[in-house]
Design a protein around this motif. Sequence first.
Motif, PDB file in Angstrom:
ATOM      1  N   ARG A 298      -6.268 -15.795  -3.412  1.00 15.32           N
ATOM      2  CA  ARG A 298      -5.484 -14.631  -3.836  1.00 15.32           C
ATOM      3  C   ARG A 298      -5.792 -14.277  -5.284  1.00 15.32           C
ATOM      4  O   ARG A 298      -5.865 -13.106  -5.656  1.00 15.32           O
ATOM      5  CB  ARG A 298      -3.994 -14.931  -3.670  1.00 15.32           C
TER       6      ARG A 298
ATOM      7  N   ARG B 220      -1.703  -7.241 -15.118  1.00 10.64           N
ATOM      8  CA  ARG B 220      -1.604  -8.494 -14.355  1.00 10.64           C
ATOM      9  C   ARG B 220      -2.365  -8.380 -13.051  1.00 10.64           C
ATOM     10  O   ARG B 220      -3.041  -9.300 -12.613  1.00 10.64           O
ATOM     11  CB  ARG B 220      -0.134  -8.811 -14.054  1.00 10.64           C
ATOM     12  N   ASN B 221      -2.247  -7.208 -12.440  1.00 21.12           N
ATOM     13  CA  ASN B 221      -2.873  -7.021 -11.134  1.00 21.12           C
ATOM     14  C   ASN B 221      -4.398  -7.030 -11.206  1.00 21.12           C
ATOM     15  O   ASN B 221      -5.066  -7.577 -10.334  1.00 21.12           O
ATOM     16  CB  ASN B 221      -2.379  -5.700 -10.533  1.00 21.12           C
TER      17      ASN B 221
ATOM     18  N   LEU C  64      -3.572  -4.763  -1.993  1.00 18.90           N
ATOM     19  CA  LEU C  64      -2.630  -3.765  -1.477  1.00 18.90           C
ATOM     20  C   LEU C  64      -1.914  -3.065  -2.629  1.00 18.90           C
ATOM     21  O   LEU C  64      -1.655  -1.863  -2.580  1.00 18.90           O
ATOM     22  CB  LEU C  64      -1.588  -4.433  -0.567  1.00 18.90           C
ATOM     23  N   MET C  65      -1.616  -3.860  -3.651  1.00 17.23           N
ATOM     24  CA  MET C  65      -0.877  -3.268  -4.769  1.00 17.23           C
ATOM     25  C   MET C  65      -1.714  -2.286  -5.566  1.00 17.23           C
ATOM     26  O   MET C  65      -1.182  -1.480  -6.325  1.00 17.23           O
ATOM     27  CB  MET C  65      -0.342  -4.361  -5.668  1.00 17.23           C
TER      28      MET C  65
ATOM     29  N   MET D 154      -2.631  -9.405  -0.960  1.00 11.18           N
ATOM     30  CA  MET D 154      -1.540  -8.744  -1.692  1.00 11.18           C
ATOM     31  C   MET D 154      -1.987  -7.995  -2.955  1.00 11.18           C
ATOM     32  O   MET D 154      -1.616  -6.829  -3.148  1.00 11.18           O
ATOM     33  CB  MET D 154      -0.447  -9.756  -2.065  1.00 11.18           C
ATOM     34  N   PRO D 155      -2.771  -8.638  -3.822  1.00 12.04           N
ATOM     35  CA  PRO D 155      -3.156  -7.927  -5.051  1.00 12.04           C
ATOM     36  C   PRO D 155      -3.934  -6.646  -4.752  1.00 12.04           C
ATOM     37  O   PRO D 155      -3.802  -5.654  -5.473  1.00 12.04           O
ATOM     38  CB  PRO D 155      -4.030  -8.935  -5.793  1.00 12.04           C
TER      39      PRO D 155
ATOM     40  N   GLY E 190      -3.304  -0.125  -4.091  1.00 16.20           N
ATOM     41  CA  GLY E 190      -3.324   1.082  -3.271  1.00 16.20           C
ATOM     42  C   GLY E 190      -4.436   1.068  -2.248  1.00 16.20           C
ATOM     43  O   GLY E 190      -4.718   2.076  -1.603  1.00 16.20           O
ATOM     44  N   ILE E 191      -5.083  -0.110  -2.108  1.00 13.95           N
ATOM     45  CA  ILE E 191      -6.122  -0.215  -1.082  1.00 13.95           C
ATOM     46  C   ILE E 191      -5.430  -0.424   0.254  1.00 13.95           C
ATOM     47  O   ILE E 191      -4.409  -1.105   0.344  1.00 13.95           O
ATOM     48  CB  ILE E 191      -7.053  -1.399  -1.413  1.00 13.95           C
ATOM     49  N   SER E 192      -5.954   0.176   1.297  1.00  9.26           N
ATOM     50  CA  SER E 192      -5.277   0.076   2.585  1.00  9.26           C
ATOM     51  C   SER E 192      -5.523  -1.302   3.191  1.00  9.26           C
ATOM     52  O   SER E 192      -6.472  -2.002   2.850  1.00  9.26           O
ATOM     53  CB  SER E 192      -5.759   1.169   3.531  1.00  9.26           C
ATOM     54  N   TYR E 193      -4.656  -1.649   4.086  1.00 12.40           N
ATOM     55  CA  TYR E 193      -4.627  -2.997   4.648  1.00 12.40           C
ATOM     56  C   TYR E 193      -5.991  -3.414   5.206  1.00 12.40           C
ATOM     57  O   TYR E 193      -6.524  -4.469   4.873  1.00 12.40           O
ATOM     58  CB  TYR E 193      -3.565  -3.030   5.746  1.00 12.40           C
TER      59      TYR E 193
ATOM     60  N   ASN F  69       2.196  -4.475 -15.591  1.00 13.57           N
ATOM     61  CA  ASN F  69       2.079  -4.702 -14.149  1.00 13.57           C
ATOM     62  C   ASN F  69       0.643  -4.557 -13.689  1.00 13.57           C
ATOM     63  O   ASN F  69       0.116  -5.403 -12.982  1.00 13.57           O
ATOM     64  CB  ASN F  69       2.946  -3.686 -13.390  1.00 13.57           C
TER      65      ASN F  69
ATOM     66  N   MET G  49       1.063   0.757  -4.730  1.00 14.64           N
ATOM     67  CA  MET G  49       1.028   0.282  -3.351  1.00 14.64           C
ATOM     68  C   MET G  49       1.299   1.455  -2.409  1.00 14.64           C
ATOM     69  O   MET G  49       2.197   2.249  -2.649  1.00 14.64           O
ATOM     70  CB  MET G  49       2.127  -0.767  -3.181  1.00 14.64           C
ATOM     71  N   LYS G  50       0.536   1.515  -1.343  1.00 14.99           N
ATOM     72  CA  LYS G  50       0.733   2.626  -0.416  1.00 14.99           C
ATOM     73  C   LYS G  50       2.025   2.455   0.358  1.00 14.99           C
ATOM     74  O   LYS G  50       2.405   1.344   0.721  1.00 14.99           O
ATOM     75  CB  LYS G  50      -0.434   2.678   0.569  1.00 14.99           C
TER      76      LYS G  50
ATOM     77  N   GLN H  80      -2.593 -12.129   4.765  1.00 17.52           N
ATOM     78  CA  GLN H  80      -1.676 -11.178   4.110  1.00 17.52           C
ATOM     79  C   GLN H  80      -1.370 -11.610   2.683  1.00 17.52           C
ATOM     80  O   GLN H  80      -1.288 -10.786   1.776  1.00 17.52           O
ATOM     81  CB  GLN H  80      -0.385 -11.057   4.927  1.00 17.52           C
TER      82      GLN H  80
ATOM     83  N   TYR I 284       4.493 -14.154   5.128  1.00 16.75           N
ATOM     84  CA  TYR I 284       3.203 -13.514   5.365  1.00 16.75           C
ATOM     85  C   TYR I 284       2.190 -14.542   5.851  1.00 16.75           C
ATOM     86  O   TYR I 284       2.264 -15.723   5.522  1.00 16.75           O
ATOM     87  CB  TYR I 284       2.674 -12.869   4.083  1.00 16.75           C
TER      88      TYR I 284
ATOM     89  N   ILE J 160       1.859 -10.702  -9.531  1.00 13.09           N
ATOM     90  CA  ILE J 160       0.526 -10.183  -9.212  1.00 13.09           C
ATOM     91  C   ILE J 160       0.491  -8.662  -9.246  1.00 13.09           C
ATOM     92  O   ILE J 160      -0.442  -8.052  -8.742  1.00 13.09           O
ATOM     93  CB  ILE J 160      -0.003 -10.717  -7.872  1.00 13.09           C
TER      94      ILE J 160
ATOM     95  N   GLU K 167       1.772   0.563   3.457  1.00 17.01           N
ATOM     96  CA  GLU K 167       1.676  -0.893   3.333  1.00 17.01           C
ATOM     97  C   GLU K 167       3.042  -1.505   3.041  1.00 17.01           C
ATOM     98  O   GLU K 167       3.356  -2.590   3.497  1.00 17.01           O
ATOM     99  CB  GLU K 167       0.671  -1.279   2.247  1.00 17.01           C
TER     100      GLU K 167
END
Lengths: 242, 524
Positions: free
Chosen positions: A175, A102-103, A130-131, A127-128, A133-136, A99, B1-2, A123, A119, B439, B5
Amino acid sequence: MKLFKENESDATDNSVKNTDYTIKTEGLNKTYTVGNEKLNVLKNVNFEVKKGEFVAILGPSGSGKSTLMNIIGCMDVADSGKYYLDGIPIHEQKEKSLNSIRNTKIGFIFQNYHLVPTYTIVQNVIMPLLMRGISYNDAVKMSMDTINMLGLSDRIKHKPHELSGGQKQRVAIARALVGDPSLLLADEPTGALDRESGKEVLKLFNKLNEMGNTIVMITHDHHVAEHAQRIVNIIDGNLTVN
Amino acid sequence: MKFKEILRLVFINLIQNKFKVILTSIGIVVGAATIVMVIAIGKGGKSDVAKQFKNLNAGAIDISYTDETESNSGNGSNSGMPGGGMMPGGGGPGGDSNSSGNNSNSSNSSKKSSSNSSSANSSSKKSSNSNSSSSSSSSKKSSTTTSAKSSNSSNTSGNNGGPGGNGGPPDMGNMGGNSNSGSKSGNSNRGMMGFGMNKNEKITLTTDDMDDITTFVSGLSDATISYTTKSTVEGGDLEEETSYTIAGVKENYKDMSNLSMSIGSFITTEDDDNKEKVCVLGYSLAKEIFGDVTDAYDSTIYIDGRAYIVNGVLKKMGSVSSGISPDTSIFIPYQTGVKYITGSDVNPTITVIASDVNQVSKLKKSIKKVLAKSYPNSSFTIADAGSKMNAALKSSKTLTTLLFAMAAIVFTVGGIGIMNVLFVSIKDRTEEIGILKAIGCTKKNILTEFLLEACFISIIGGLIGIGLSFFITPIVQNFNVTVEHSLNGAVLSLLFAVLTGTIFGIYPAYKASRLVPVRALNQD
């Protein structure tokens, strides 16, 4: 820098697994069982891509190119053989680490764009991130350069269905790029586009390649494949190098 | 993922699919509304009961003569009560009631066998007492008339089989044979007989009876006697004669019934002794007749054409389940009513208060015994407030349980609905799930997202349901059901909603998280 890679296909040479190669596979085999029939989709595939290369895998449908692409994209695993991505032995990884590989290592570009319809453009692009753990808000900031480069800055609040095919594919490319991957993996990126948009996307690939991105593009179209520096043919699960 | 989010994505998805969310949550809406209503109605029922009984002392026991029209059944029940204890038996009839140890069954049979018994009666009155069990033996003996008393005593024991020996019964035996089977028929015979004897006597409980009870039964803290009747009233703002409930009471009625005065004073013993024409009005009644409580005070109303001074007005007491409803009654001195309004045609109720609530059933038995001495053949209704209250509470509990079961079913159905829609939704969103996984989205992220969606759908459903319940309330109240909303009900129903949504969301979410990205992406 166009570095044509000579295919010595020496799977036995273990000394070559250094980080010069983005992709290196050794004797990949994959068999599907359909009913009582066993389909040998990949037969002893040895395939290498050096850093910074733009390689096209060309083959008709049913040749096994999609299977190869899934394995290269870490979404599927071979029955046997070895696969190193950026020097990481993928064949030894568990699903969880696949996982994150891939990310972080791969940017996917699909024929059907595969954008999330609910989205907005921005958005979808972030996505990648955010996954990871980076904030929006940080993710949006980080992706703005890429979005600007692809000429999507005035579309970020739109939904995918409001864009043309070419624009959607650019969103998908954004993306793929935003996570700064080691490999851009494109599966028939022009398959759903008209000729003009297709050409633009391919030009974009060339540009990205010049910027130093390693690209592997899978296609059945000879004309599309010609945009790559190097073409690898796949027929009935066998890889042949031009 | 947070997590934040993921939440954001969940909200995006919910907002994008408003219509679907609403449709999905309908089951939950109904379930939540049901739970709120269940709790509200349950609470309402309880407070209803509490309200109805708040004026009643838990230790209060009402004693009244059972009307002749009911006497058949009355006999049965009657006899049931005195059963064990009554050795004393006044006249012959006492025996009758004695036999009753056998209880209510007899009342049924008594009707059937009544013809038999009546004939039997004519031939041998008291003899019937003999228990049927002994009938075979007794039948052989033929002494037509036994002394009633002896038969009595024998009776009581007779139930146990002894009585045959008394010999008195023989005729009975014959009768018994005629009338059929065992003890029951025997009983019924007696019941009937007792009846016959009473027939023309109408029993009016009096203060003497009350004194008897207070004298012979220990453990009573207070006793009063009262009756209600209907009479026409004029005066005040009334444009024409109107019929109202008139209650003839003693001074201590007020305290025993926990009544309190809004203005003026209650009926006094002097009023009663002197048969004064004074009255005390119930709150609602005072408003109805005079428009205002203070206007009512010291005014005059005409009951059955005679002028009564309004000595006082009660406070609003609310509804009561039994006895006299104080808000809509006119209270007058006991003797005054007897003299001017009811004459001898009155059926008073003696109310006693048990000092110890736990002794109520014992006291009831004792009271029965005492009354049976004075009125051997008669039946009395002896009811205590506590058991009435318990019965009322029990029925309200049953209702609540029933509704709860219903709510549970609704929730299950609603939950299955959610599960269904989530499955369809996952099918629809396979591509999305595939790309997210491609992803780098982890299983856990997907699971969390879909579970949260289910959760929020049910929260939304729960909130709508709670809102809905407030619209249902007036409709339900229309049917005279007391509804009492509470925070507890709302919280509980929301909790149930979330629980349902989450539980039924687990499987679809799990399925979604297990999707293989390659297959999910190549689905179409």
